[in-house]
Design an enzyme around this catalytic site. Structure first.
Site, PDB file in Angstrom:
ATOM      1  N   TYR A 137       0.858  -1.179   0.000  1.00  0.00           N
ATOM      2  CA  TYR A 137       0.000   0.000   0.000  1.00  0.00           C
ATOM      3  C   TYR A 137       0.895   1.230   0.000  1.00  0.00           C
ATOM      4  O   TYR A 137       1.819   1.339   0.808  1.00  0.00           O
ATOM      5  CB  TYR A 137      -0.871   0.006   1.261  1.00  0.00           C
ATOM      6  CG  TYR A 137      -2.262   0.538   1.029  1.00  0.00           C
ATOM      7  CD1 TYR A 137      -2.483   1.715   0.310  1.00  0.00           C
ATOM      8  CD2 TYR A 137      -3.381  -0.123   1.537  1.00  0.00           C
ATOM      9  CE1 TYR A 137      -3.742   2.205   0.097  1.00  0.00           C
ATOM     10  CE2 TYR A 137      -4.661   0.361   1.336  1.00  0.00           C
ATOM     11  CZ  TYR A 137      -4.838   1.527   0.615  1.00  0.00           C
ATOM     12  OH  TYR A 137      -6.104   2.014   0.403  1.00  0.00           O
TER      13      TYR A 137
ATOM     14  N   GLU B 149      -0.188   4.990  -0.625  1.00  0.00           N
ATOM     15  CA  GLU B 149      -0.880   6.249  -0.901  1.00  0.00           C
ATOM     16  C   GLU B 149       0.116   7.403  -0.870  1.00  0.00           C
ATOM     17  O   GLU B 149       0.988   7.470  -0.009  1.00  0.00           O
ATOM     18  CB  GLU B 149      -1.967   6.503   0.146  1.00  0.00           C
ATOM     19  CG  GLU B 149      -3.264   5.782  -0.115  1.00  0.00           C
ATOM     20  CD  GLU B 149      -4.356   6.257   0.815  1.00  0.00           C
ATOM     21  OE1 GLU B 149      -5.524   6.194   0.431  1.00  0.00           O
ATOM     22  OE2 GLU B 149      -4.028   6.689   1.936  1.00  0.00           O
TER      23      GLU B 149
ATOM     24  N   ASP C 240      -5.990  13.760 -25.564  1.00  0.00           N
ATOM     25  CA  ASP C 240      -6.274  12.389 -25.150  1.00  0.00           C
ATOM     26  C   ASP C 240      -5.592  11.478 -26.160  1.00  0.00           C
ATOM     27  O   ASP C 240      -6.146  11.153 -27.210  1.00  0.00           O
ATOM     28  CB  ASP C 240      -7.784  12.148 -25.102  1.00  0.00           C
ATOM     29  CG  ASP C 240      -8.125  10.782 -24.519  1.00  0.00           C
ATOM     30  OD1 ASP C 240      -7.202   9.960 -24.361  1.00  0.00           O
ATOM     31  OD2 ASP C 240      -9.310  10.537 -24.233  1.00  0.00           O
TER      32      ASP C 240
ATOM     33  N   THR D 170      -2.978   6.008 -22.165  1.00  0.00           N
ATOM     34  CA  THR D 170      -2.967   4.675 -21.569  1.00  0.00           C
ATOM     35  C   THR D 170      -1.572   4.095 -21.741  1.00  0.00           C
ATOM     36  O   THR D 170      -0.787   4.556 -22.578  1.00  0.00           O
ATOM     37  CB  THR D 170      -3.983   3.737 -22.240  1.00  0.00           C
ATOM     38  OG1 THR D 170      -3.718   3.690 -23.647  1.00  0.00           O
ATOM     39  CG2 THR D 170      -5.406   4.210 -22.012  1.00  0.00           C
TER      40      THR D 170
ATOM     41  N   LYS E 263      -2.394  -0.713 -25.156  1.00  0.00           N
ATOM     42  CA  LYS E 263      -2.526  -0.446 -26.590  1.00  0.00           C
ATOM     43  C   LYS E 263      -1.151  -0.577 -27.258  1.00  0.00           C
ATOM     44  O   LYS E 263      -0.394  -1.485 -26.969  1.00  0.00           O
ATOM     45  CB  LYS E 263      -3.178   0.914 -26.825  1.00  0.00           C
ATOM     46  CG  LYS E 263      -4.586   1.021 -26.219  1.00  0.00           C
ATOM     47  CD  LYS E 263      -5.238   2.337 -26.571  1.00  0.00           C
ATOM     48  CE  LYS E 263      -6.667   2.436 -26.077  1.00  0.00           C
ATOM     49  NZ  LYS E 263      -6.773   2.546 -24.607  1.00  0.00           N
TER      50      LYS E 263
ATOM     51  N   ARG F 117      -2.247  -2.666 -18.400  1.00  0.00           N
ATOM     52  CA  ARG F 117      -3.443  -1.837 -18.487  1.00  0.00           C
ATOM     53  C   ARG F 117      -3.360  -0.753 -17.411  1.00  0.00           C
ATOM     54  O   ARG F 117      -3.220  -1.042 -16.226  1.00  0.00           O
ATOM     55  CB  ARG F 117      -4.695  -2.675 -18.312  1.00  0.00           C
ATOM     56  CG  ARG F 117      -4.879  -3.716 -19.408  1.00  0.00           C
ATOM     57  CD  ARG F 117      -6.271  -4.299 -19.390  1.00  0.00           C
ATOM     58  NE  ARG F 117      -7.267  -3.274 -19.667  1.00  0.00           N
ATOM     59  CZ  ARG F 117      -7.586  -2.836 -20.886  1.00  0.00           C
ATOM     60  NH1 ARG F 117      -6.975  -3.339 -21.952  1.00  0.00           N
ATOM     61  NH2 ARG F 117      -8.505  -1.911 -21.049  1.00  0.00           N
TER      62      ARG F 117
END
Length: 417
Positions: free
Chosen positions: A66, A68, A212, A238, A241, A247
């Site tokens: 974890y 954060e 984008d 992303t 692709k 991903r």
């Protein structure tokens, strides 16, 4: 902190046999998916095959951590090594794309767009973006998406004859609506975008420019497409692709917006970062900086152009008359078949792809991509063969499925698996 790789036991986390023993049901599903990917042709424009190294990072012990916050300012202890991993991903991304700043924490492309809007806009602001009927994404104003609910979107389109972006129309709409932000990017536009023209329009009306670049960013990394980085205030992308990573999403921006972008990701839109995915992104950025990836990106485009030409010869109608990217839009109407029917026939033959809206048409078309099959080692000759298989499948020729299996067997995505 020094890191050693001289630990044979470290390979235990990638032990598939452990999954097979503990949960044979899920192991069977995973093996079935590998078989599906290995016996069919993946022509979905948004998909690719990651390297075994990327898969190893995804399945690593970093999935347990974890973290954060950001490197050096975490809300949890024990982040010394994941901080190194994230810094490495950021450094590789900024070097690869020539950006001042990168945020590699977004969980997806949509998460990256949400963060870009959060950094630059307020609810109710007007945004000008490509309309969904012309290839815009859900995050470009769909009423079913947060973007359409929180902001006032105005859509621009493409020329009805050429299928190309009408930059004069975009400029006129910008002057009429005075948007707070202008978005350039599409999920189904097969041509290069003129980022300089969009920058000029944005400057004329005092708008932010958001690119984008989810689809073309891998081509940008390989020098096979123009980069939006010198022109856009924020670039959303992303990491899968064409880029061939895990991903996930990322954001690129100038130094002046770095803090706003980072705060928009955490704590505004996301909590703990997925450190295994961030490490996998770092691996992919490193791979994309190699001459081999540059050759790959150019081959992706060469394959797409050949596929478009071969499909036109086979009788399909090709949107914009071709492609500059990995995306090809084909209309099966000349065969007397609607796109959703054609997609079903293609799927039955092992040819996996999507449908999409066709500009200024009441029906839909087929959206194909060449990233995955190029990763498998296929070239122009195979694209001609694939076009013939697509034709045969739409015609429901009975031998097509066997021919697809034969071609897929010659180019396994993971040889030796």
């Amino acid at each position: 902190m020094p890191v050693t790789t001289e630990r044979p036991a470290a390979q235990a986390y990638a032990d598939f046999d452990a999954l097979r023993r503990q949960d044979p049901e899920l192991a069977g599903i995973l093996l079935g998916e590998l078989d599906r990917q290995s016996t069919t042709l993946q022509l979905i424009a948004a998909e690719n095959f990651t390297s075994p190294a990327v898969l190893a990072a995804l399945g690593s012990p970093l999935a347990n951590k974890y973290a954060e916050g950001y490197p050096g300012a975490r809300h949890h202890g024990g982040c010394e090594l994941v901080d190194v991993a994230e810094r490495t991903a950021v450094e590789r991304a900024t070097a690869l794309f020539g950006a001042d700043h990168a945020n590699v924490q977004p969980h997806s492309g949509s998460s990256a767009v949400l963060a870009a809007y959060a950094a630059l806009l307020r609810p109710g602001d007007t945004v000008l973006a490509m309309g969904l009927p012309y290839g815009g994404h859900l995050t470009h104003g769909s009423p079913a998406n947060f973007s359409g609910r929180w902001f006032d979107f105005v859509g621009y389109g493409v020329d009805p004859e050429s299928g190309l972006i009408d930059y004069e129309q975009v400029h006129a709409l910008a002057r009429s609506h005075r948007p707070k932000a202008l978005v350039c990017g599409s999920i189904a536009y097969p041509r290069h975008i003129d980022y300089a023209a969009f920058r000029e329009i944005a400057d004329d009306v005092g708008a932010y420019l958001i690119a984008d670049a989810a689809h073309p960013i891998g081509l940008v990394a390989g020098g096979a497409a123009p980069s939006p980085v010198p022109y856009a205030d924020v670039v959303c992308a992303t990491t899968h692709k064409v880029l061939r990573g895990p991903r996930g999403g990322m954001l690129l921006c100038g130094a002046e917006l770095a803090e706003r972008v980072d705060r928009a990701v955490f704590p505004f839109t996301q909590g703990g970062a997925q450190m295994n995915a961030i490490a996998a992104k770092a691996v992919a950025f490193g791979e994309a900086a190699t001459p081999a990836f540059t050759a790959y990106a150019h081959q992706v485009v060469a394959n797409a152009r050949t596929l478009a030409e071969a499909l036109a010869t086979a009788g399909f109608e090709i949107s914009t008359g071709g492609t500059d990217t990995h995306v090809v839009l084909a209309d099966p109407a000349p065969y007397g078949v609607e796109a959703h029917v054609a997609r079903g026939r293609l799927a039955a033959a092992g040819l996996v792809l999507d449908t999409c809206a066709l500009p200024h048409r009441d029906d839909r078309g087929l959206r194909l991509g060449t990233a995955a099959v190029t990763t498998q080692g296929m070239g122009e000759a195979e694209m001609v063969r694939i076009a013939g298989l697509l034709r045969d499948a739409v015609r429901e020729e009975p031998q097509t499925r066997a021919a697809v299996r034969e071609l897929a067997a010659r180019f396994p995505p993971y040889p030796g698996q």
